[in-house]
Scaffold this active site. Structure first.
Site, PDB file in Angstrom:
ATOM      1  N   ARG A  46       0.832  -1.211   0.000  1.00 47.95           N
ATOM      2  CA  ARG A  46       0.000   0.000   0.000  1.00 47.95           C
ATOM      3  C   ARG A  46       0.872   1.270   0.000  1.00 47.95           C
ATOM      4  O   ARG A  46       1.016   1.940  -1.016  1.00 47.95           O
ATOM      5  CB  ARG A  46      -0.949  -0.029   1.208  1.00 47.95           C
ATOM      6  CG  ARG A  46      -2.056   1.008   1.176  1.00 47.95           C
ATOM      7  CD  ARG A  46      -1.650   2.375   1.630  1.00 47.95           C
ATOM      8  NE  ARG A  46      -1.104   2.405   2.983  1.00 47.95           N
ATOM      9  CZ  ARG A  46      -0.541   3.474   3.525  1.00 47.95           C
ATOM     10  NH1 ARG A  46      -0.448   4.605   2.829  1.00 47.95           N
ATOM     11  NH2 ARG A  46      -0.042   3.440   4.748  1.00 47.95           N
ATOM     12  N   ASP A  47       1.508   1.564   1.121  1.00 52.41           N
ATOM     13  CA  ASP A  47       2.316   2.789   1.210  1.00 52.41           C
ATOM     14  C   ASP A  47       3.495   2.701   0.241  1.00 52.41           C
ATOM     15  O   ASP A  47       3.902   3.693  -0.375  1.00 52.41           O
ATOM     16  CB  ASP A  47       2.823   2.947   2.650  1.00 52.41           C
ATOM     17  CG  ASP A  47       3.203   4.372   3.011  1.00 52.41           C
ATOM     18  OD1 ASP A  47       3.478   5.159   2.101  1.00 52.41           O
ATOM     19  OD2 ASP A  47       3.249   4.685   4.208  1.00 52.41           O
ATOM     20  N   CYS A  85       4.014   9.312   0.464  1.00 51.80           N
ATOM     21  CA  CYS A  85       2.629   9.736   0.255  1.00 51.80           C
ATOM     22  C   CYS A  85       2.599  10.779  -0.854  1.00 51.80           C
ATOM     23  O   CYS A  85       3.323  11.771  -0.802  1.00 51.80           O
ATOM     24  CB  CYS A  85       2.069  10.324   1.550  1.00 51.80           C
ATOM     25  SG  CYS A  85       0.440  11.042   1.332  1.00 51.80           S
TER      26      CYS A  85
HETATM   27  P1  HMG Z   1     -13.133  14.242  -2.675  1.00 55.07           P
HETATM   28  O1  HMG Z   1     -12.844  14.582  -4.102  1.00 55.07           O
HETATM   29  O2  HMG Z   1     -13.274  15.358  -1.696  1.00 55.07           O
HETATM   30  O3  HMG Z   1     -14.353  13.217  -2.566  1.00 55.07           O
HETATM   31  O4  HMG Z   1     -11.997  13.264  -2.170  1.00 55.07           O
HETATM   32  P2  HMG Z   1     -15.900  13.291  -2.804  1.00 55.07           P
HETATM   33  O5  HMG Z   1     -16.551  12.591  -1.664  1.00 55.07           O
HETATM   34  O6  HMG Z   1     -16.326  14.684  -3.144  1.00 55.07           O
HETATM   35  O7  HMG Z   1     -16.047  12.376  -4.096  1.00 55.07           O
HETATM   36  C1  HMG Z   1     -15.503  12.733  -5.353  1.00 55.07           C
HETATM   37  C2  HMG Z   1     -15.592  11.523  -6.278  1.00 55.07           C
HETATM   38  O8  HMG Z   1     -14.783  10.457  -5.772  1.00 55.07           O
HETATM   39  C3  HMG Z   1     -16.993  10.948  -6.408  1.00 55.07           C
HETATM   40  O9  HMG Z   1     -17.068  10.358  -7.700  1.00 55.07           O
HETATM   41  C4  HMG Z   1     -16.987   9.826  -5.401  1.00 55.07           C
HETATM   42  O10 HMG Z   1     -17.919   8.801  -5.669  1.00 55.07           O
HETATM   43  C5  HMG Z   1     -15.578   9.289  -5.536  1.00 55.07           C
HETATM   44  P3  HMG Z   1     -17.676  11.167  -8.961  1.00 55.07           P
HETATM   45  O11 HMG Z   1     -19.062  11.521  -8.520  1.00 55.07           O
HETATM   46  O12 HMG Z   1     -16.803  12.381  -9.155  1.00 55.07           O
HETATM   47  O13 HMG Z   1     -17.570  10.184 -10.077  1.00 55.07           O
HETATM   48  N1  HMG Z   1     -15.099   8.617  -4.311  1.00 55.07           N
HETATM   49  C6  HMG Z   1     -14.556   7.394  -4.278  1.00 55.07           C
HETATM   50  N2  HMG Z   1     -14.286   6.500  -5.258  1.00 55.07           N
HETATM   51  C7  HMG Z   1     -13.724   5.333  -4.883  1.00 55.07           C
HETATM   52  N3  HMG Z   1     -13.400   5.034  -3.593  1.00 55.07           N
HETATM   53  C8  HMG Z   1     -13.651   5.909  -2.623  1.00 55.07           C
HETATM   54  C9  HMG Z   1     -14.246   7.151  -2.951  1.00 55.07           C
HETATM   55  N4  HMG Z   1     -14.616   8.216  -2.215  1.00 55.07           N
HETATM   56  C10 HMG Z   1     -15.144   9.106  -3.060  1.00 55.07           C
HETATM   57  N5  HMG Z   1     -13.324   5.607  -1.356  1.00 55.07           N
HETATM   58  C11 HMG Z   1     -11.265  11.426  -0.821  1.00 55.07           C
HETATM   59  C12 HMG Z   1     -12.002  12.744  -0.849  1.00 55.07           C
HETATM   60  C13 HMG Z   1     -11.058  11.062   0.630  1.00 55.07           C
HETATM   61  C14 HMG Z   1     -12.103  10.368  -1.528  1.00 55.07           C
HETATM   62  C15 HMG Z   1      -9.895  11.605  -1.560  1.00 55.07           C
HETATM   63  O14 HMG Z   1      -9.256  12.731  -1.038  1.00 55.07           O
HETATM   64  C16 HMG Z   1      -8.985  10.414  -1.438  1.00 55.07           C
HETATM   65  O15 HMG Z   1      -9.306   9.327  -1.916  1.00 55.07           O
HETATM   66  N6  HMG Z   1      -7.802  10.622  -0.807  1.00 55.07           N
HETATM   67  C17 HMG Z   1      -6.844   9.537  -0.590  1.00 55.07           C
HETATM   68  C18 HMG Z   1      -5.448  10.074  -0.465  1.00 55.07           C
HETATM   69  C19 HMG Z   1      -4.496   8.947  -0.141  1.00 55.07           C
HETATM   70  O16 HMG Z   1      -4.774   7.780  -0.342  1.00 55.07           O
HETATM   71  N7  HMG Z   1      -3.312   9.323   0.380  1.00 55.07           N
HETATM   72  C20 HMG Z   1      -2.301   8.370   0.743  1.00 55.07           C
HETATM   73  C21 HMG Z   1      -2.635   7.559   1.941  1.00 55.07           C
HETATM   74  S1  HMG Z   1      -2.328   8.373   3.500  1.00 55.07           S
HETATM   75  C22 HMG Z   1      -0.639   8.103   3.788  1.00 55.07           C
HETATM   76  O17 HMG Z   1       0.067   7.664   2.923  1.00 55.07           O
HETATM   77  C23 HMG Z   1      -0.081   8.334   5.166  1.00 55.07           C
HETATM   78  C24 HMG Z   1       0.120   7.027   5.953  1.00 55.07           C
HETATM   79  O18 HMG Z   1       1.015   6.161   5.281  1.00 55.07           O
HETATM   80  C25 HMG Z   1       0.699   7.330   7.350  1.00 55.07           C
HETATM   81  C26 HMG Z   1       1.895   8.274   7.328  1.00 55.07           C
HETATM   82  O19 HMG Z   1       2.880   8.016   6.621  1.00 55.07           O
HETATM   83  O20 HMG Z   1       1.796   9.275   8.061  1.00 55.07           O
HETATM   84  C27 HMG Z   1      -1.211   6.291   6.150  1.00 55.07           C
HETATM   85 MG    MG Z   2       3.184   6.359   5.318  1.00 53.95          MG
END
Ligand code: HMG
Ligand code: MG
Length: 306
Positions: free
Chosen positions: A21-22, A246
């Protein structure tokens, strides 16, 4: 404040392998679904007890993991091993449950600026989004892990007050997350700061419910980890081959390499249940698939010594 929770007894450290994942979420070139599946199956054979398989986030935000459902459906799950996946909201939870996921992870941050860039929500809004996910998960018998990012610094805000880290970790625990992973998302922490941060959180959330998650941007990850092991943490996130980062954290580089973590832990006389040689093979295999050298020093050293 309640007094710090006692150091968990025992010499077993559970590694949460976050490579699939990450490790992969930030790769620019699309990694084949079959390679993702093979990576997870290889990791399963190393004896790891927890392997974060993928993310059910928006494919527009993280195109690399758009094949989450295909990957999860194709892996060979070993009984006794957990395969958590990231879900940012109920849509993600629905998608994950549709393919039989049994553990999910929700994620937020201690910094408002990062959280907005990463999941387009304030910290409070993200907690409100998680509330129905946690409620449904409790009803469905699904375990939920929680992440707090930017616990030692934020790429946009800079310093992050400890009180914010403690508050968010406490909120996730109160919401029902069985474990809270404290993430140094951009790898800026140093050992005393990492230990102080962990102690502050452990004063409010039991140490047995805490994990640490270090990125190695400044080469401090193993030192930070050692400092946190001394404070009592016994759950450690790491990514095979040191992959990762990320996409919404400017300057974030790879996670601490799982091979390096296992070597350190075994050297300290701690148990992990992980076969280091198989893990290092997997790290080199992944690096070859990604067209680069392994990011694990231990992986390189073992290959040179063979
Ligand atoms: P948004 O654009 O604000 O979402 O994104 P929305 O609710 O307005 O929806 C927009 C569109 O996305 C809609 O579709 C939804 O249906 C769809 P449309 O009508 O435009 O066709 N949608 C989805 N589709 C599939 N799966 C879903 C989903 N949700 C909405 N779950 C949202 C908000 C949270 C969805 C977006 O910002 C997002 O997906 N962000 C993910 C970012 C990410 O994955 N970052 C990396 C992970 S975190 C990390 O790495 C840190 C960690 O490792 C710890 C550390 O290191 O500190 C964990
Ligand atoms: Mg991380």
């Amino acid at each position: 404040m309640t007094p710090p929770s006692p150091t968990p007894a025992g010499d077993f450290v559970r590694i949460v392998e976050v490579g699939p994942r990450d490790g992969l979420q930030n790769e620019k070139a699309q990694v084949a679904t079959a390679d993702k599946v093979e990576l997870i199956d290889r990791l399963t054979r190393t004896g790891l007890l927890s392997i974060e398989a993928t993310s059910f986030v928006s494919p527009k935000w993280v195109p690399q993991l758009a094949d989450a459902a295909e990957v999860f459906s194709a892996i060979h799950r070993r009984p006794g091993t957990a395969y958590p996946v990231l879900v940012p909201n109920e849509t993600g939870y629905d998608r994950a449950r549709a393919v039989g996921v049994e553990e999910v992870a929700v994620f937020t941050a201690a910094s408002e600026a990062f959280n907005r860039k990463n999941i387009n929500a304030s910290i409070d809004e993200s907690i409100e989004r998680f509330r129905p996910v946690l409620a449904r998960a409790a009803n469905d018998g699904i375990r939920v892990r929680g992440y707090v990012s930017t616990v030692l610094g934020c790429p946009y805000q800079g310093d992050v007050p400890l009180t914010d880290v403690v508050r968010v970790a406490k909120q996730l625990h109160a919401l029902g997350c069985y474990e809270i992973s404290l993430g140094d998302t951009i790898g800026v922490g140093t050992p005393h700061k990492a230990a102080d941060m962990l102690k502050a959180v452990a004063a409010e959330v039991p140490m047995a419910a805490l994990a640490v998650h270090f990125h190695d941007t400044y080469g401090q990850a193993l030192a930070n980890l050692l400092a946190c092991l001394d404070v009592g943490v016994r759950v450690v996130d790491a990514a095979v081959s040191g992959a990762g980062g990320c996409p919404y954290a400017k300057g974030a580089s790879g996670n601490v390499a799982s091979e390096d973590v296992v070597y350190l832990l075994h050297g300290l006389g701690l148990r992990t249940g992980v076969d280091l040689d198989l893990l290092a093979d997997t790290g080199r295999w992944l690096a070859a698939r990604l067209g680069r050298e392994t990011g694990s020093r231990v992986g390189k050293a073992l290959a040179a010594a063979a």
